[in-house]
Design a protein around this motif. Sequence first.
Motif, PDB file in Angstrom:
ATOM      1  N   MET A  89       3.113  83.311 -60.675  1.00  0.00           N
ATOM      2  CA  MET A  89       4.421  83.822 -60.326  1.00  0.00           C
ATOM      3  C   MET A  89       4.351  84.567 -58.986  1.00  0.00           C
ATOM      4  O   MET A  89       5.261  84.426 -58.175  1.00  0.00           O
ATOM      5  N   GLU A  90       3.266  85.317 -58.779  1.00  0.00           N
ATOM      6  CA  GLU A  90       3.148  86.086 -57.537  1.00  0.00           C
ATOM      7  C   GLU A  90       3.139  85.172 -56.315  1.00  0.00           C
ATOM      8  O   GLU A  90       3.786  85.484 -55.309  1.00  0.00           O
ATOM      9  N   ARG A  91       2.409  84.055 -56.412  1.00  0.00           N
ATOM     10  CA  ARG A  91       2.353  83.127 -55.276  1.00  0.00           C
ATOM     11  C   ARG A  91       3.721  82.513 -55.010  1.00  0.00           C
ATOM     12  O   ARG A  91       4.116  82.345 -53.857  1.00  0.00           O
ATOM     13  N   PHE A  92       4.441  82.169 -56.059  1.00  0.00           N
ATOM     14  CA  PHE A  92       5.782  81.595 -55.892  1.00  0.00           C
ATOM     15  C   PHE A  92       6.712  82.615 -55.252  1.00  0.00           C
ATOM     16  O   PHE A  92       7.452  82.290 -54.318  1.00  0.00           O
ATOM     17  N   ASN A  93       6.684  83.835 -55.727  1.00  0.00           N
ATOM     18  CA  ASN A  93       7.534  84.879 -55.177  1.00  0.00           C
ATOM     19  C   ASN A  93       7.204  85.177 -53.718  1.00  0.00           C
ATOM     20  O   ASN A  93       8.087  85.496 -52.928  1.00  0.00           O
ATOM     21  N   ALA A  94       5.928  85.080 -53.359  1.00  0.00           N
ATOM     22  CA  ALA A  94       5.495  85.414 -52.000  1.00  0.00           C
ATOM     23  C   ALA A  94       5.584  84.242 -51.024  1.00  0.00           C
ATOM     24  O   ALA A  94       5.489  84.445 -49.811  1.00  0.00           O
ATOM     25  N   ALA A  95       5.795  83.045 -51.525  1.00  0.00           N
ATOM     26  CA  ALA A  95       5.855  81.867 -50.651  1.00  0.00           C
ATOM     27  C   ALA A  95       7.044  81.960 -49.705  1.00  0.00           C
ATOM     28  O   ALA A  95       8.051  82.624 -50.004  1.00  0.00           O
ATOM     29  N   SER A  96       6.938  81.288 -48.573  1.00  0.00           N
ATOM     30  CA  SER A  96       8.084  81.231 -47.664  1.00  0.00           C
ATOM     31  C   SER A  96       9.225  80.504 -48.366  1.00  0.00           C
ATOM     32  O   SER A  96       9.007  79.751 -49.329  1.00  0.00           O
ATOM     33  N   ALA A  97      10.423  80.712 -47.891  1.00  0.00           N
ATOM     34  CA  ALA A  97      11.580  80.038 -48.481  1.00  0.00           C
ATOM     35  C   ALA A  97      11.397  78.527 -48.435  1.00  0.00           C
ATOM     36  O   ALA A  97      11.686  77.829 -49.417  1.00  0.00           O
ATOM     37  N   GLU A  98      10.906  78.022 -47.315  1.00  0.00           N
ATOM     38  CA  GLU A  98      10.705  76.572 -47.181  1.00  0.00           C
ATOM     39  C   GLU A  98       9.690  76.052 -48.180  1.00  0.00           C
ATOM     40  O   GLU A  98       9.893  75.008 -48.804  1.00  0.00           O
ATOM     41  N   ASP A  99       8.577  76.766 -48.351  1.00  0.00           N
ATOM     42  CA  ASP A  99       7.558  76.336 -49.307  1.00  0.00           C
ATOM     43  C   ASP A  99       8.073  76.409 -50.738  1.00  0.00           C
ATOM     44  O   ASP A  99       7.806  75.520 -51.554  1.00  0.00           O
ATOM     45  N   ALA A 100       8.799  77.463 -51.056  1.00  0.00           N
ATOM     46  CA  ALA A 100       9.356  77.596 -52.409  1.00  0.00           C
ATOM     47  C   ALA A 100      10.361  76.479 -52.678  1.00  0.00           C
ATOM     48  O   ALA A 100      10.343  75.864 -53.752  1.00  0.00           O
ATOM     49  N   GLU A 101      11.228  76.199 -51.715  1.00  0.00           N
ATOM     50  CA  GLU A 101      12.217  75.132 -51.894  1.00  0.00           C
ATOM     51  C   GLU A 101      11.534  73.777 -52.044  1.00  0.00           C
ATOM     52  O   GLU A 101      11.922  72.968 -52.889  1.00  0.00           O
ATOM     53  N   ARG A 102      10.502  73.529 -51.243  1.00  0.00           N
ATOM     54  CA  ARG A 102       9.766  72.265 -51.331  1.00  0.00           C
ATOM     55  C   ARG A 102       9.130  72.123 -52.721  1.00  0.00           C
ATOM     56  O   ARG A 102       9.185  71.055 -53.337  1.00  0.00           O
ATOM     57  N   ALA A 103       8.545  73.190 -53.232  1.00  0.00           N
ATOM     58  CA  ALA A 103       7.962  73.156 -54.571  1.00  0.00           C
ATOM     59  C   ALA A 103       9.035  72.928 -55.632  1.00  0.00           C
ATOM     60  O   ALA A 103       8.839  72.144 -56.568  1.00  0.00           O
ATOM     61  N   LEU A 104      10.159  73.590 -55.474  1.00  0.00           N
ATOM     62  CA  LEU A 104      11.241  73.436 -56.447  1.00  0.00           C
ATOM     63  C   LEU A 104      11.812  72.016 -56.442  1.00  0.00           C
ATOM     64  O   LEU A 104      12.205  71.501 -57.489  1.00  0.00           O
ATOM     65  N   LEU A 105      11.828  71.379 -55.282  1.00  0.00           N
ATOM     66  CA  LEU A 105      12.334  70.004 -55.209  1.00  0.00           C
ATOM     67  C   LEU A 105      11.466  69.024 -55.984  1.00  0.00           C
ATOM     68  O   LEU A 105      11.931  67.949 -56.356  1.00  0.00           O
ATOM     69  N   THR A 106      10.210  69.391 -56.270  1.00  0.00           N
ATOM     70  CA  THR A 106       9.377  68.537 -57.110  1.00  0.00           C
ATOM     71  C   THR A 106       9.776  68.662 -58.582  1.00  0.00           C
ATOM     72  O   THR A 106       9.403  67.824 -59.390  1.00  0.00           O
ATOM     73  N   CYS A 107      10.528  69.692 -58.897  1.00  0.00           N
ATOM     74  CA  CYS A 107      10.989  69.919 -60.264  1.00  0.00           C
ATOM     75  C   CYS A 107      12.356  69.294 -60.515  1.00  0.00           C
ATOM     76  O   CYS A 107      12.637  68.815 -61.618  1.00  0.00           O
ATOM     77  N   LEU A 108      13.199  69.326 -59.500  1.00  0.00           N
ATOM     78  CA  LEU A 108      14.550  68.752 -59.592  1.00  0.00           C
ATOM     79  C   LEU A 108      14.983  68.394 -58.182  1.00  0.00           C
ATOM     80  O   LEU A 108      15.004  69.272 -57.304  1.00  0.00           O
ATOM     81  N   HIS A 109      15.308  67.144 -57.980  1.00  0.00           N
ATOM     82  CA  HIS A 109      15.676  66.697 -56.630  1.00  0.00           C
ATOM     83  C   HIS A 109      17.132  67.094 -56.345  1.00  0.00           C
ATOM     84  O   HIS A 109      18.047  66.277 -56.406  1.00  0.00           O
ATOM     85  N   SER A 110      17.289  68.372 -56.055  1.00  0.00           N
ATOM     86  CA  SER A 110      18.601  68.936 -55.754  1.00  0.00           C
ATOM     87  C   SER A 110      18.405  70.053 -54.738  1.00  0.00           C
ATOM     88  O   SER A 110      17.991  71.162 -55.100  1.00  0.00           O
ATOM     89  N   PRO A 111      18.697  69.786 -53.469  1.00  0.00           N
ATOM     90  CA  PRO A 111      18.517  70.822 -52.452  1.00  0.00           C
ATOM     91  C   PRO A 111      19.297  72.109 -52.749  1.00  0.00           C
ATOM     92  O   PRO A 111      18.771  73.199 -52.557  1.00  0.00           O
ATOM     93  N   GLY A 112      20.512  71.982 -53.231  1.00  0.00           N
ATOM     94  CA  GLY A 112      21.307  73.171 -53.540  1.00  0.00           C
ATOM     95  C   GLY A 112      20.671  74.003 -54.647  1.00  0.00           C
ATOM     96  O   GLY A 112      20.646  75.233 -54.578  1.00  0.00           O
ATOM     97  N   TRP A 113      20.160  73.333 -55.659  1.00  0.00           N
ATOM     98  CA  TRP A 113      19.486  74.018 -56.759  1.00  0.00           C
ATOM     99  C   TRP A 113      18.245  74.731 -56.242  1.00  0.00           C
ATOM    100  O   TRP A 113      18.010  75.900 -56.563  1.00  0.00           O
ATOM    101  N   ALA A 114      17.457  74.021 -55.435  1.00  0.00           N
ATOM    102  CA  ALA A 114      16.213  74.605 -54.907  1.00  0.00           C
ATOM    103  C   ALA A 114      16.502  75.829 -54.045  1.00  0.00           C
ATOM    104  O   ALA A 114      15.824  76.860 -54.175  1.00  0.00           O
TER     105      ALA A 114
END
Length: 152
Positions: A1-26
Amino acid sequence: MERFNAASAEDAERALLTCLHSPGWAVRVATHRPYPDLDSLLAAADEAAYDLPRAERLAALSAEALPGLPENAYSAAHTALNAANAAYESRFGHPFVIYVDDLKPDEVLDHVLEGIRSRLANDPEEERLVSGEELRRLARGRLTALLSDGNR
């Protein structure tokens, strides 16, 4: 959780897009960081999934694929699954999605075929709700796995 919270917005969004292909959601999920724990993150992810606009939900659904069949599945199973999925896509305009991560591998085929066949009877509005819920469950499962694997 700490790494996710500390990641840049771009890195977090890129990781989230692997969970759901929805840019708005990410973007929405990434923007609300930091999360105190996994449950808080999952609640935010659920809320963002529920709020997806129709076009973005359809785009996310279209990016999904049927669950993979076990390696030992017979060819008739592949034929039946492909035919059922084609009928589903023709009726509802997007691929069939279903959450199967909690199932044993030998239960997946029957569960998917049963799900497609039963959901073909849904009216479009009812299926919109069901497919949206399955999409949310997929994203939730992938997000849990992503953070459990220590990737973020």
